[in-house]
Motif scaffolding. Structure first.
Motif, PDB file in Angstrom:
ATOM      1  N   UNK A   1       0.838  -1.199   0.000  1.00 22.67           N
ATOM      2  CA  UNK A   1       0.000   0.000   0.000  1.00 22.67           C
ATOM      3  C   UNK A   1       0.870   1.246   0.000  1.00 22.67           C
ATOM      4  N   UNK A   2       1.927   1.216   0.794  1.00 27.10           N
ATOM      5  CA  UNK A   2       2.798   2.382   0.874  1.00 27.10           C
ATOM      6  C   UNK A   2       3.501   2.666  -0.441  1.00 27.10           C
ATOM      7  N   UNK A   3       3.831   1.612  -1.168  1.00 29.03           N
ATOM      8  CA  UNK A   3       4.557   1.824  -2.415  1.00 29.03           C
ATOM      9  C   UNK A   3       3.635   2.233  -3.560  1.00 29.03           C
ATOM     10  N   UNK A   4       2.362   1.971  -3.416  1.00 25.55           N
ATOM     11  CA  UNK A   4       1.436   2.339  -4.483  1.00 25.55           C
ATOM     12  C   UNK A   4       0.364   3.279  -3.968  1.00 25.55           C
ATOM     13  N   UNK A   5       0.761   4.128  -3.023  1.00 26.46           N
ATOM     14  CA  UNK A   5      -0.270   4.892  -2.329  1.00 26.46           C
ATOM     15  C   UNK A   5      -1.035   5.822  -3.269  1.00 26.46           C
ATOM     16  N   UNK A   6      -0.333   6.415  -4.249  1.00 26.34           N
ATOM     17  CA  UNK A   6      -1.043   7.349  -5.129  1.00 26.34           C
ATOM     18  C   UNK A   6      -2.025   6.614  -6.036  1.00 26.34           C
ATOM     19  N   UNK A   7      -1.611   5.457  -6.526  1.00 28.12           N
ATOM     20  CA  UNK A   7      -2.533   4.679  -7.354  1.00 28.12           C
ATOM     21  C   UNK A   7      -3.746   4.257  -6.557  1.00 28.12           C
ATOM     22  N   UNK A   8      -3.515   3.878  -5.305  1.00 30.89           N
ATOM     23  CA  UNK A   8      -4.636   3.429  -4.489  1.00 30.89           C
ATOM     24  C   UNK A   8      -5.576   4.598  -4.209  1.00 30.89           C
ATOM     25  N   UNK A   9      -4.984   5.742  -3.895  1.00 34.83           N
ATOM     26  CA  UNK A   9      -5.821   6.932  -3.697  1.00 34.83           C
ATOM     27  C   UNK A   9      -6.682   7.194  -4.929  1.00 34.83           C
ATOM     28  N   UNK A  10      -6.093   6.986  -6.091  1.00 34.17           N
ATOM     29  CA  UNK A  10      -6.807   7.308  -7.328  1.00 34.17           C
ATOM     30  C   UNK A  10      -7.856   6.253  -7.674  1.00 34.17           C
ATOM     31  N   UNK A  11      -7.485   4.981  -7.542  1.00 28.32           N
ATOM     32  CA  UNK A  11      -8.361   3.957  -8.092  1.00 28.32           C
ATOM     33  C   UNK A  11      -9.249   3.274  -7.061  1.00 28.32           C
TER      34      UNK A  11
END
Lengths: 730, 505
Positions: free
Chosen positions: A186-196
């Protein structure tokens, strides 16, 4: 080649029909799939041509493990990884240099990255068919700030040109390393997770619809839950964001980067990241979309559709702020349009259809020119490498486009300097969104007709996309043209401030008043950024963030009274203070914040605007300052008309209030919950703006350095300097 | 290019067309002889032939078979042809699926004939894409036209359908007459019907005179009448709205995609092979001033999309509106070609693929809605569709957004490639055309949004759910999914297009 005539295929049963259909589909699929499999192999080795003096080697770079970019693994105090330099040609290959792609003036990678061939040295001879391993290390010293590494290793050799790019250009392979920031994946893909993550909500709602799920309240709660998760992640992002990170620390000054190839043939990448310019907007989006989701509970019909569209909207907004690839940026920019059209058009007020299509047409008209500008950037950029090291002639990556000296290319469009045309096209696209006079007319309509939550989103986040786009793209990519246009931008800013304020004063509808106050306040952003000073750009960002908070509060509050009596006509009210004391105090608080009372956050944006803009535009700043007086006037006047004075007794018999016995019900718990986080932030940032300023300090300083060349006095530079630069480079 | 093959050896490369010809005869025979499962059997034969045609073409592209001249150079065998063959087979198959329900009705008129005609049309379009000789161009164009006339008038008892067919015949006759006249100029100049001979002669004369010879220019302009008629480009578009409105919807869907694709195929080949006008983008930018073709196509593009879009604004019948929209889309595609670059050809081929999904889909929804409302195809029939049949309405929204060219739909990607191909050639002219093009995109939103508005925004008269034929639901979803997926990840398809075009000439 087979040439079968289907004589034997005279089938009499219906089931055969489907067999044939299936075969047809398979044939198609096979063709497409087979084609793609072959086309995906990049870079594809080609047979080396005999080249005069005999056979030469051909280079092919591959990661030792997995695919490019080379993943550097942590080994105690640093990171390391390896890749292979293969010779796939018929002759010997001489590797003359292996180096990290960096230079003293343009640090692409964080400090401490080194590369050498296995067994030492930077030079090697590789016989045909053999390969040589190279080791990449990232020492990552204690002083290094970067939590991740994206970069390239260049390999110079005497290889025959292995692809379509020009000879003499070194081959490259991408490198990547990531420190654990906590939270793992989650920490490494936080922006993608926020977006999607919101998009997941859309899918869930669609499934719920298909399965005939009836409990609409749970759908709403799920959306609020998703937004809460987003908000929590944004909080984590705020904690982990390194406010002192800048370009000298590598990665072009971006953090939380995710970078991968999306469409190879078009050189489009999935490239997201945040820096000082965008971080505050990401946080604002997470907060406002959470508040908006709570406010959305006042929607009573077609709830599934509403929340589905709401989720899509949040995805679009978040995507715009994190994209670092122009194509991706454009996709998100437009994705946000579609749900907005439906949200205004289906769940809006009486003139919703008109407002929805007007909003849609205005924005699209701006964005098609933006698209032309993006295509121009793409077609004329300098050669570079994709993230995995593929050499390309063109790119959409904002960081790469930012390195191109556009004004120096001396190109023209329709006979005018290209940078000016492109700048204006981009600016108009963004200015419509801000909205800047004279493109502002969609805003009052959209605001008045939109449901409360959508007004909150619209004013709180959407308008900021315009100013953000100008900062990120106009300023970031075309600094010379920005200087050329600065004065005009400032002038439009002042017009916005004054015109918006006077219009607001004339409004009878409370929501329209707030809408025009947005026009006025966004004018401050324009004026502030046009100054190009560090304080100016900072003021613009501060104003963007604070206006987002305050105006979200205002629209929520307007929604509260509208929900009770279904009117917003200021003149119909009076003396509400005695009926709804808590509500009145909140409105008073929000109004005071909006008119810039010191001690509340609205003050900082305006004050800093004046500080930032005064050295450069004296007269205009003074004019803008008079706007503050008008601002105070319309706020206070509205406050007085609605809440002070004598309560009108005819409300007692109003049929909307019949349920509560002719009394105005006080603001309820849900409404308070939605307002509380905003109010607290407005108060805290009013007294202690340091956390916000820390966030944006670096970003605004670097942007200032880019658009405003150092060494010249702050006042005399603009026109003369810009004109000179453009005249020389045309 | 290798020496053209003689007639007998050519047959080995003529598989798709042979399969179609065989199927045509078989369907006729089947229709005469068999009494049980007449429609199903005929459809099976048709699908089998289309599958063979597409399959052989896919195989030709994947195996990287080089290009050949067949029948002593009359027609071409190359990736370009194969690509269009796949596309045409797909469109025909889709249209057969569309028309299956109406064919199986008791009252259906001669389903066997319909299928036969459609297959002949497919054969004609295949030949169009492959022609490299003026005579073949004319014959294949006429083959497609004549059959189209018949199909447009297929509803015998419907006055509108007959009117459409008659209009089609009259316009078609005029257009092909003008085209023949133009061909006579080219033949007069070069003494040959072969495109490559014409190219050689034109190049020689152009070098001598320093400009394109007047006779060649007039000849090409006249030939554009024929091509323009097929792709429904202004000013040869007059027939389109009437024919599209009058013809059975399945036929309309077919006409709006199939012959248009084939028309572009033959036109692009003509410009590339007979005039040598198609170059790599960077070179094309510099030769634009030397040859008038870019200006000619650019003018047609601007006129076509503007007329198409402006006329669509006032339409109340959705089928008619989509007819005008298809004119506008012909304009967008011409815009991609007006750069006269190879990238432009690839962008048009890719656009045709995306267009085939979204446009077929839109017509399919119109069919479904009309069926629910007793044949009513006006905007009013869509009122409240978002409540009555949400899936159908959402799918329609996807198609309409895609036609507008908004991401993340395939239509956007297609349009992106078109504009990018145009701007790659650069120059004042390209930018002018591009600006007109994007403004047209904005105009088009207005009439597409009108359908969206009545579907979702306006209050429905009736809100109870209606039942839509499952075939419509499934097929429209099957078209919407690629429309969306190609908008998000299109590299395999685009790479496939580029790969197949790499073998041209």
């Amino acid at each position: 080649m087979r040439t079968e005539i289907p004589v034997t295929e005279m089938h009499k049963t219906k089931s055969k029909l489907f067999l044939v259909l299936a075969a047809f589909a398979l044939a198609l699929l096979f063709g497409v799939g087979g084609g793609s499999a072959l086309a995906q192999e990049a870079p594809r080795p080609r047979p080396a041509q005999a080249d005069g003096g005999g056979a030469r080697g051909q280079i092919l770079l591959t990661a030792t493990q997995g695919v490019a970019p080379v993943e550097l693994a942590s080994d105690g105090d640093g990171f390391s990884g390896t890749f292979e330099i293969r010779n796939v040609g018929p002759g010997p290959l001489t590797v003359s240099r292996v180096a990290v792609r960096t230079s003293p003036t343009d640090l692409r990678t964080p400090p401490g990255v080194s590369v050498q061939l296995e067994g030492g040295g930077l030079v090697a001879k590789i016989p045909p068919g053999a390969s040589k391993r190279a080791v990449v290390k990232w020492a990552s010293p204690a002083g290094g700030r970067a939590q991740e590494l994206y970069g390239h290793v260049l390999v110079e050799s005497d290889s025959v040109t292995p692809g379509a790019w020009e000879p003499g250009r070194p081959s490259a392979i991408g490198i990547h390393a990531e420190r654990d920031l906590g939270l793992g994946f989650v920490g490494q893909h936080v922006l993608s997770i926020l977006t999607f993550l919101p998009l997941l909500g859309l899918v869930a709602i669609f499934i719920a619809y298909l399965r005939g799920y009836e409990d609409d309240k749970k759908i709403g709660l799920m959306t609020v839950g998703l937004m809460a998760v987003n908000l929590a992640l944004a909080g984590w992002l705020y904690v982990k964001f390194d406010t002192n990170f800048s370009k000298v620390d590598g990665n072009d000054g971006y953090q939380f980067i995710e970078h991968a190839v999306w469409i190879r043939s078009l050189h489009v990448e999935y490239f997201v990241g945040v820096d000082g310019i965008s971080i505050s907007m990401v946080l604002l989006t997470a907060l406002v979309s959470f508040v908006g989701a709570i406010v959305s509970f006042s929607v009573k019909q077609q709830i599934k559709g509403y929340f589905a569209m709401y989720c899509l909207l949040v995805t679009g907004m978040m995507g715009v702020f994190v994209s670092l690839d122009l194509f991706l940026f454009y996709v998100f920019w437009e994705v946000m349009l579609l749900p907005m059209y439906f949200l205004i058009g289906i769940w809006g007020g009486p003139r919703r259809q008109y407002a929805a299509i007007k909003f849609f047409l205005y924005t699209l008209a701006g964005s098609v020119f933006m698209l032309l500008a993006f295509i121009w950037f793409y077609l004329n950029t300098d050669p570079t490498y994709l993230v995995d090291g593929q050499a390309v002639a063109r790119a959409f990556s904002i960081t790469e486009l930012g390195r191109v000296a556009w004004a120096g290319k001396g190109m023209t469009i329709l006979g005018i300097a290209a940078v000016k045309v492109i700048w204006v096209w981009l600016f108009v696209g963004f200015a419509i969104k801000i909205p800047m006079f004279p493109f502002h007319t969609w805003l009052p309509d959209a605001h008045v007709e939109a449901p409360t939550a959508i007004s909150v989103i619209l004013a709180g986040v959407l308008l900021k996309m315009g100013t953000y786009g100008i900062l990120r793209i106009n300023f970031g990519l075309l600094p010379e043209a920005t200087q050329w246009a600065a004065t005009a931008m400032a002038a439009f800013g002042v017009i916005n401030i004054l015109y918006g304020a006077f219009c607001a004063m004339a409004q009878k509808d409370l929501k329209k008043l707030v809408a025009y106050s947005s026009v006025s306040h966004m004018g401050f952003c324009l004026l502030a950024m046009a100054a190009l000073t560090p304080a100016g750009i900072q003021a613009c960002l501060v104003q963007m963030f604070n206006h987002g908070l305050i105006t979200s509060m205002l629209f929520t509050l307007v929604g509260v009274v509208y929900d009770r009596v279904h009117t917003r006509d200021i003149d119909k009210f009076g003396g509400l203070a005695s009926e709804m004391p808590l509500y009145t105090s909140l409105v008073g608080f929000a109004f005071m914040a909006s008119l810039g009372l010191p001690g509340l956050s609205g003050f900082w944006g305006e004050a800093m605007t004046f500080i930032g803009a005064f050295p450069r535009f004296r007269v205009m700043t003074i004019l803008a300052a008079t706007g503050v007086i008008v601002t105070a006037a319309y706020h206070l006047w509205a406050l007085q008309r609605m809440f002070l004075g004598k309560f009108r007794e005819e409300w007692r018999t109003n049929h909307y209030l019949a349920e509560s016995g002719g009394k105005f019900p006080e603001i309820n718990r849900r409404e308070l919950i939605s307002l509380a986080p905003l109010a607290v932030l407005v108060l805290v940032l009013g007294f202690w703006p340091r956390p916000l300023l820390n966030l944006i300090d670096r970003g605004s300083l670097e942007l200032h350095r880019l658009v405003d060349r150092p060494g010249q006095t702050q006042i005399s530079v603009t026109r003369a300097g810009a004109d000179h630069a453009l005249a020389r480079r045309d | 290019m290798t020496q053209p093959l003689d007639n007998l050896r050519s047959l080995a490369y003529f598989g798709p067309e042979l399969a179609l010809s065989g199927a045509i005869l078989l369907v006729i025979l089947w229709d005469l002889v068999v009494k049980q499962a007449r429609v199903a059997g005929a459809l099976a034969i048709a699908f089998a032939a289309l599958a063979v045609s597409a399959g052989l073409s896919v195989q030709a592209i994947v195996s990287g078979a080089g290009s050949r001249g067949l029948f002593n150079g009359l027609i071409a065998f190359d990736g370009y042809t194969s690509l269009f063959r796949i596309l045409i087979a797909f469109v025909t198959a889709m249209v057969l699926v569309f028309s299956k329900p109406s064919l199986e009705e008791k009252s259906a008129r001669e389903p066997g004939e319909f299928i036969t005609l459609l297959l002949v049309l497919t054969l004609g379009m295949n030949l169009m894409a492959a022609s490299r000789n003026l005579l073949m161009i004319y014959l294949s164009l006429e083959m497609v036209s004549v059959i189209s006339f018949v199909l447009a008038g297929f509803k015998l008892d419907d006055a509108k359908s007959s009117e459409a067919a008659l209009k089609y015949v009259v316009f078609g006759g005029v257009a092909s007459g003008i085209m023949l006249y133009g061909m006579s100029f080219l033949f007069g100049v070069s003494q040959s019907l072969n495109l490559s001979d014409i190219a050689a002669k034109t190049a020689e004369l152009t070098a001598q005179q320093g400009k394109v010879p007047g006779a060649v220019f007039v000849g090409v302009v006249c030939m554009m009448a024929g091509f323009g008629y097929k792709i429904s480009a202004a000013p040869f578009h007059m027939w389109t709205p009437d024919v599209y409105e009058g013809a059975p919807t399945a036929v309309t869907a077919f006409l709006s995609v199939g012959p248009k694709a084939a028309g572009f195929a033959v036109m692009m080949r003509f410009f590339s092979e007979a005039l040598g006008a198609v170059h790599d983008a960077r070179i094309a930018g510099t030769v634009v001033d030397a040859a008038p073709w870019a200006i000619l196509i650019g003018c047609l593009a601007m006129a076509t999309m503007t007329i198409g879009n402006l006329s669509a604004l006032g339409q109340d019948n959705v089928k008619r509106m989509l007819a005008y929209s298809s004119i506008a889309h012909a304009g967008y595609m011409l815009l991609g070609f007006s750069g006269m670059s190879k990238v432009g050809v690839a962008s048009i081929a890719f656009y045709v693929i995306t267009y085939c999904f979204m446009n077929l889909g839109a017509f399919l929804v119109v069919m479904a809605v009309a069926e629910q409302n007793g044949g009513d195809e006006t905007v009013g029939a869509f009122r409240g569709l978002g409540r009555r049949a949400p899936v159908l309405a959402i799918v329609m929204a996807v198609f309409l957004f895609s036609l507008t060219g908004l991401p993340p739909m395939a239509g956007f990607v297609g349009k992106f490639y078109l504009f990018s191909a145009l701007l790659e050639t650069g120059g004042t002219w390209s930018w002018t055309v591009a600006v007109v093009g994007v403004l047209n995109s904005v105009i088009s939103l207005f009439y597409y949004a009108r359908v969206l508005r009545v579907m979702f925004l306006e209050d429905a008269v009736a809100t109870e759910p209606t039942t839509v034929r499952p075939m419509f639901q499934v097929t429209s979803l099957a078209l919407a999914v690629p429309t969306l997926v190609l908008g998000v990840y299109w590299s395999p398809v685009y790479d496939f297009v580029v790969r197949s075009l790499a073998t041209v000439r």
